[in-house]
Design a protein around this motif. Structure first.
Motif, PDB file in Angstrom:
ATOM      1  N   LEU A   8      53.374  -6.987 -11.733  1.00 45.33           N
ATOM      2  CA  LEU A   8      54.237  -7.448 -10.604  1.00 45.33           C
ATOM      3  C   LEU A   8      53.575  -7.677  -9.346  1.00 45.33           C
ATOM      4  N   ARG A   9      52.388  -7.372  -9.022  1.00 42.83           N
ATOM      5  CA  ARG A   9      51.458  -7.466  -8.003  1.00 42.83           C
ATOM      6  C   ARG A   9      51.255  -8.856  -7.956  1.00 42.83           C
ATOM      7  N   PRO A  10      51.054  -9.366  -6.832  1.00 41.43           N
ATOM      8  CA  PRO A  10      50.308 -10.919  -6.522  1.00 41.43           C
ATOM      9  C   PRO A  10      49.084 -11.053  -7.124  1.00 41.43           C
ATOM     10  N   ARG A  11      48.598 -12.130  -7.698  1.00 39.76           N
ATOM     11  CA  ARG A  11      47.168 -12.176  -8.225  1.00 39.76           C
ATOM     12  C   ARG A  11      46.393 -13.117  -7.218  1.00 39.76           C
ATOM     13  N   TRP A  12      45.273 -12.900  -6.661  1.00 41.80           N
ATOM     14  CA  TRP A  12      44.743 -13.813  -5.627  1.00 41.80           C
ATOM     15  C   TRP A  12      43.332 -14.231  -6.209  1.00 41.80           C
ATOM     16  N   ARG A  13      42.848 -15.308  -5.630  1.00 41.52           N
ATOM     17  CA  ARG A  13      41.656 -15.941  -5.807  1.00 41.52           C
ATOM     18  C   ARG A  13      41.054 -16.170  -4.493  1.00 41.52           C
ATOM     19  N   TYR A  14      39.653 -15.965  -4.472  1.00 41.83           N
ATOM     20  CA  TYR A  14      38.887 -15.961  -3.492  1.00 41.83           C
ATOM     21  C   TYR A  14      38.029 -17.099  -3.095  1.00 41.83           C
ATOM     22  N   LEU A  15      37.877 -17.801  -1.854  1.00 44.57           N
ATOM     23  CA  LEU A  15      37.239 -19.131  -1.940  1.00 44.57           C
ATOM     24  C   LEU A  15      36.155 -18.761  -0.855  1.00 44.57           C
ATOM     25  N   ALA A  16      34.774 -19.170  -1.433  1.00 39.10           N
ATOM     26  CA  ALA A  16      33.702 -18.725  -0.409  1.00 39.10           C
ATOM     27  C   ALA A  16      33.383 -20.172   0.015  1.00 39.10           C
ATOM     28  N   VAL A  17      33.543 -20.300   1.386  1.00 38.35           N
ATOM     29  CA  VAL A  17      33.280 -21.620   2.037  1.00 38.35           C
ATOM     30  C   VAL A  17      32.096 -21.422   2.858  1.00 38.35           C
ATOM     31  N   GLU A  18      31.505 -22.692   3.057  1.00 44.43           N
ATOM     32  CA  GLU A  18      30.397 -22.941   3.931  1.00 44.43           C
ATOM     33  C   GLU A  18      30.769 -23.689   5.054  1.00 44.43           C
ATOM     34  N   LEU A  19      30.353 -23.331   6.301  1.00 43.45           N
ATOM     35  CA  LEU A  19      30.459 -23.458   7.580  1.00 43.45           C
ATOM     36  C   LEU A  19      29.219 -24.372   8.239  1.00 43.45           C
ATOM     37  N   GLU A  20      29.646 -25.326   8.839  1.00 37.92           N
ATOM     38  CA  GLU A  20      28.482 -25.986   9.872  1.00 37.92           C
ATOM     39  C   GLU A  20      28.972 -26.509  10.963  1.00 37.92           C
ATOM     40  N   SER A  21      28.331 -26.460  12.238  1.00 30.66           N
ATOM     41  CA  SER A  21      28.873 -26.713  13.360  1.00 30.66           C
ATOM     42  C   SER A  21      27.410 -27.046  14.276  1.00 30.66           C
ATOM     43  N   TRP A  22      28.009 -27.454  15.501  1.00 31.76           N
ATOM     44  CA  TRP A  22      26.751 -27.662  16.655  1.00 31.76           C
ATOM     45  C   TRP A  22      26.365 -26.266  16.937  1.00 31.76           C
ATOM     46  N   PRO A  23      24.941 -26.250  17.175  1.00 31.21           N
ATOM     47  CA  PRO A  23      24.400 -24.814  17.609  1.00 31.21           C
ATOM     48  C   PRO A  23      25.021 -24.043  19.031  1.00 31.21           C
ATOM     49  N   ASP A  24      25.788 -24.654  19.708  1.00 27.54           N
ATOM     50  CA  ASP A  24      26.426 -24.216  20.637  1.00 27.54           C
ATOM     51  C   ASP A  24      27.872 -23.770  20.670  1.00 27.54           C
ATOM     52  N   ALA A  25      28.314 -23.915  19.324  1.00 28.61           N
ATOM     53  CA  ALA A  25      30.159 -23.807  19.025  1.00 28.61           C
ATOM     54  C   ALA A  25      30.389 -22.306  19.029  1.00 28.61           C
ATOM     55  N   ASP A  26      31.025 -21.958  19.575  1.00 22.57           N
ATOM     56  CA  ASP A  26      31.797 -20.785  19.664  1.00 22.57           C
ATOM     57  C   ASP A  26      33.139 -20.645  19.250  1.00 22.57           C
ATOM     58  N   VAL A  27      32.876 -20.193  17.724  1.00 23.62           N
ATOM     59  CA  VAL A  27      34.270 -20.046  16.992  1.00 23.62           C
ATOM     60  C   VAL A  27      34.230 -18.669  16.472  1.00 23.62           C
ATOM     61  N   SER A  28      35.807 -18.221  16.697  1.00 20.43           N
ATOM     62  CA  SER A  28      35.787 -16.820  16.209  1.00 20.43           C
ATOM     63  C   SER A  28      36.733 -16.842  14.714  1.00 20.43           C
ATOM     64  N   ARG A  29      36.718 -15.751  14.191  1.00 18.10           N
ATOM     65  CA  ARG A  29      37.543 -15.815  13.010  1.00 18.10           C
ATOM     66  C   ARG A  29      38.937 -16.040  13.118  1.00 18.10           C
ATOM     67  N   ARG A  30      39.533 -15.436  14.170  1.00 16.35           N
ATOM     68  CA  ARG A  30      40.925 -15.775  14.478  1.00 16.35           C
ATOM     69  C   ARG A  30      41.203 -17.231  14.624  1.00 16.35           C
ATOM     70  N   ASP A  60      31.711 -15.538   9.536  1.00 16.61           N
ATOM     71  CA  ASP A  60      30.495 -15.273  10.348  1.00 16.61           C
ATOM     72  C   ASP A  60      29.864 -16.648  10.399  1.00 16.61           C
ATOM     73  N   LEU A  61      29.699 -17.160  11.874  1.00 16.53           N
ATOM     74  CA  LEU A  61      29.173 -18.290  12.195  1.00 16.53           C
ATOM     75  C   LEU A  61      28.395 -18.205  13.431  1.00 16.53           C
ATOM     76  N   GLY A  62      27.154 -18.367  13.266  1.00 11.54           N
ATOM     77  CA  GLY A  62      26.005 -18.326  14.201  1.00 11.54           C
ATOM     78  C   GLY A  62      25.212 -19.243  14.023  1.00 11.54           C
ATOM     79  N   SER A  63      24.828 -19.641  15.296  1.00 11.83           N
ATOM     80  CA  SER A  63      23.774 -20.925  15.733  1.00 11.83           C
ATOM     81  C   SER A  63      23.928 -22.070  14.814  1.00 11.83           C
ATOM     82  N   GLY A  64      25.381 -22.394  14.309  1.00 11.42           N
ATOM     83  CA  GLY A  64      25.712 -23.598  13.689  1.00 11.42           C
ATOM     84  C   GLY A  64      25.855 -23.438  12.227  1.00 11.42           C
ATOM     85  N   ASP A  65      25.268 -22.480  11.478  1.00 16.19           N
ATOM     86  CA  ASP A  65      25.599 -22.408  10.017  1.00 16.19           C
ATOM     87  C   ASP A  65      26.071 -21.169   9.949  1.00 16.19           C
ATOM     88  N   GLY A  66      27.128 -21.054   8.784  1.00 13.08           N
ATOM     89  CA  GLY A  66      27.965 -19.505   8.512  1.00 13.08           C
ATOM     90  C   GLY A  66      28.680 -19.983   7.278  1.00 13.08           C
TER      91      GLY A  66
END
Length: 159
Positions: A8-30, A60-66
Protein backbone atom coordinates in the motif's frame (compact mmCIF):
# COMPACT_ATOMS: atom_id res chain seq x y z
CA UNK A 1 0.91 5.45 14.07
CA UNK A 2 1.46 2.17 12.23
CA UNK A 3 3.30 1.94 8.94
CA UNK A 4 1.39 1.00 5.83
CA UNK A 5 1.97 -2.49 4.49
CA UNK A 6 4.49 -2.62 1.65
CA UNK A 7 1.86 -3.19 -1.03
CA UNK A 8 0.00 0.00 0.00
CA UNK A 9 3.02 2.33 0.19
CA UNK A 10 3.54 4.77 -2.66
CA UNK A 11 6.14 3.70 -5.22
CA UNK A 12 8.65 6.19 -6.55
CA UNK A 13 10.92 6.69 -9.52
CA UNK A 14 14.04 8.83 -9.37
CA UNK A 15 15.03 11.11 -12.23
CA UNK A 16 18.69 12.08 -12.58
CA UNK A 17 18.78 15.61 -14.00
CA UNK A 18 21.73 17.37 -15.59
CA UNK A 19 21.94 21.15 -15.05
CA UNK A 20 23.85 23.85 -16.87
CA UNK A 21 23.85 27.59 -16.33
CA UNK A 22 26.10 30.62 -16.58
CA UNK A 23 29.18 30.41 -14.32
CA UNK A 24 27.98 33.23 -12.05
CA UNK A 25 24.49 31.78 -11.48
CA UNK A 26 23.58 31.53 -7.81
CA UNK A 27 20.87 28.86 -7.64
CA UNK A 28 19.89 26.99 -4.50
CA UNK A 29 18.06 23.69 -4.04
CA UNK A 30 15.01 25.49 -2.70
CA UNK A 31 14.82 27.81 -5.73
CA UNK A 32 15.17 24.86 -8.12
CA UNK A 33 12.43 22.98 -6.23
CA UNK A 34 10.13 25.98 -6.54
CA UNK A 35 10.79 26.21 -10.30
CA UNK A 36 10.02 22.49 -10.75
CA UNK A 37 6.76 22.87 -8.81
CA UNK A 38 5.72 25.94 -10.82
CA UNK A 39 6.53 24.21 -14.11
CA UNK A 40 4.43 21.17 -13.14
CA UNK A 41 1.59 23.36 -11.91
CA UNK A 42 1.58 25.49 -15.06
CA UNK A 43 1.67 22.42 -17.28
CA UNK A 44 -0.80 20.13 -15.47
CA UNK A 45 -2.68 22.31 -13.00
CA UNK A 46 -2.99 21.74 -9.27
CA UNK A 47 -4.41 18.23 -9.43
CA UNK A 48 -1.92 16.96 -12.04
CA UNK A 49 1.09 18.40 -10.27
CA UNK A 50 -0.10 16.90 -6.99
CA UNK A 51 -0.36 13.49 -8.69
CA UNK A 52 3.23 13.70 -9.92
CA UNK A 53 4.41 14.86 -6.45
CA UNK A 54 7.81 16.07 -7.67
CA UNK A 55 10.45 16.49 -4.98
CA UNK A 56 14.10 17.50 -5.36
CA UNK A 57 16.12 15.14 -3.16
CA UNK A 58 19.65 16.16 -4.14
CA UNK A 59 20.95 19.30 -5.80
CA UNK A 60 24.40 20.53 -6.73
CA UNK A 61 25.18 23.42 -9.08
CA UNK A 62 28.56 25.08 -9.05
CA UNK A 63 30.39 27.15 -11.66
CA UNK A 64 27.70 26.51 -14.23
CA UNK A 65 27.53 22.69 -14.18
CA UNK A 66 25.52 20.51 -11.84
CA UNK A 67 23.04 17.76 -11.27
CA UNK A 68 19.92 17.00 -9.28
CA UNK A 69 17.88 13.99 -8.24
CA UNK A 70 14.11 14.43 -8.51
CA UNK A 71 11.57 11.99 -7.06
CA UNK A 72 8.25 11.32 -8.83
CA UNK A 73 5.41 8.82 -8.41
CA UNK A 74 5.84 5.63 -10.39
CA UNK A 75 3.10 6.19 -12.95
CA UNK A 76 3.95 9.84 -13.49
CA UNK A 77 7.45 9.61 -14.96
CA UNK A 78 6.51 10.98 -18.39
CA UNK A 79 4.67 13.89 -16.81
CA UNK A 80 7.66 14.53 -14.54
CA UNK A 81 10.00 14.56 -17.54
CA UNK A 82 7.77 17.05 -19.34
CA UNK A 83 7.50 19.33 -16.29
CA UNK A 84 11.27 19.28 -15.74
CA UNK A 85 11.82 20.07 -19.41
CA UNK A 86 9.70 23.22 -18.95
CA UNK A 87 12.16 24.68 -16.43
CA UNK A 88 14.19 27.26 -18.31
CA UNK A 89 15.17 29.63 -15.53
CA UNK A 90 15.59 29.51 -11.79
CA UNK A 91 15.29 32.71 -9.76
CA UNK A 92 16.08 34.81 -12.83
CA UNK A 93 19.10 32.77 -13.95
CA UNK A 94 18.73 30.83 -17.22
CA UNK A 95 19.19 27.08 -16.73
CA UNK A 96 19.39 24.15 -19.14
CA UNK A 97 17.97 20.91 -17.76
CA UNK A 98 18.13 17.43 -19.23
CA UNK A 99 17.03 14.12 -17.73
CA UNK A 100 19.99 11.71 -17.84
CA UNK A 101 17.97 8.71 -16.76
CA UNK A 102 15.27 7.22 -14.56
CA UNK A 103 15.74 4.59 -11.87
CA UNK A 104 13.69 2.75 -9.28
CA UNK A 105 16.02 3.47 -6.34
CA UNK A 106 18.11 6.42 -5.22
CA UNK A 107 21.22 4.28 -5.06
CA UNK A 108 20.83 2.99 -8.62
CA UNK A 109 20.21 6.51 -9.93
CA UNK A 110 23.34 7.80 -8.20
CA UNK A 111 25.49 4.94 -9.46
CA UNK A 112 24.25 4.98 -13.06
CA UNK A 113 23.60 8.62 -13.80
CA UNK A 114 24.98 10.96 -11.13
CA UNK A 115 28.47 11.71 -9.93
CA UNK A 116 30.04 11.42 -13.36
CA UNK A 117 32.97 13.79 -13.53
CA UNK A 118 31.86 16.91 -15.32
CA UNK A 119 34.21 18.99 -17.38
CA UNK A 120 36.57 20.99 -15.23
CA UNK A 121 35.87 24.72 -15.42
CA UNK A 122 38.99 26.71 -16.16
CA UNK A 123 39.18 30.49 -16.00
CA UNK A 124 41.20 32.05 -18.82
CA UNK A 125 41.73 35.30 -20.65
CA UNK A 126 40.46 35.18 -24.25
CA UNK A 127 40.13 37.64 -27.10
CA UNK A 128 36.46 38.14 -27.94
CA UNK A 129 35.15 40.96 -30.13
CA UNK A 130 38.70 42.37 -30.40
CA UNK A 131 39.04 42.71 -26.61
CA UNK A 132 40.79 40.66 -23.96
CA UNK A 133 38.14 39.34 -21.59
CA UNK A 134 37.77 36.88 -18.73
CA UNK A 135 36.16 33.59 -19.73
CA UNK A 136 35.18 30.30 -18.12
CA UNK A 137 36.18 27.38 -20.35
CA UNK A 138 34.50 23.95 -20.01
CA UNK A 139 35.56 21.58 -22.75
CA UNK A 140 34.54 23.13 -26.07
CA UNK A 141 32.26 25.69 -24.38
CA UNK A 142 33.56 29.16 -23.59
CA UNK A 143 31.49 31.55 -21.46
CA UNK A 144 32.89 35.05 -22.05
CA UNK A 145 32.31 37.71 -19.40
CA UNK A 146 30.90 40.79 -21.17
CA UNK A 147 29.67 44.05 -19.68
CA UNK A 148 26.02 42.95 -19.51
CA UNK A 149 26.59 39.30 -18.53
CA UNK A 150 28.04 36.20 -20.08
CA UNK A 151 28.05 35.32 -23.76
CA UNK A 152 28.23 31.73 -24.90
CA UNK A 153 30.93 30.97 -27.45
CA UNK A 154 33.10 28.15 -28.77
CA UNK A 155 36.85 27.86 -28.96
CA UNK A 156 36.68 29.06 -32.58
CA UNK A 157 34.89 32.28 -31.53
CA UNK A 158 37.37 33.18 -28.82
CA UNK A 159 41.13 32.99 -29.14
Amino acid sequence: MKHLPKHLRPRWRYLAVELESWPDADVSRREFQRSVWFAAQNLYGDAGSADADLRVLQFDLGSGDGEALVRARRGEVERARAAIACVDEVHGDPVRVAVRGVSGTVRAAEEKYLGNPTEIADEQRVVFEDESRRAVVRGERVDVDCEDGFAGATRFDAT
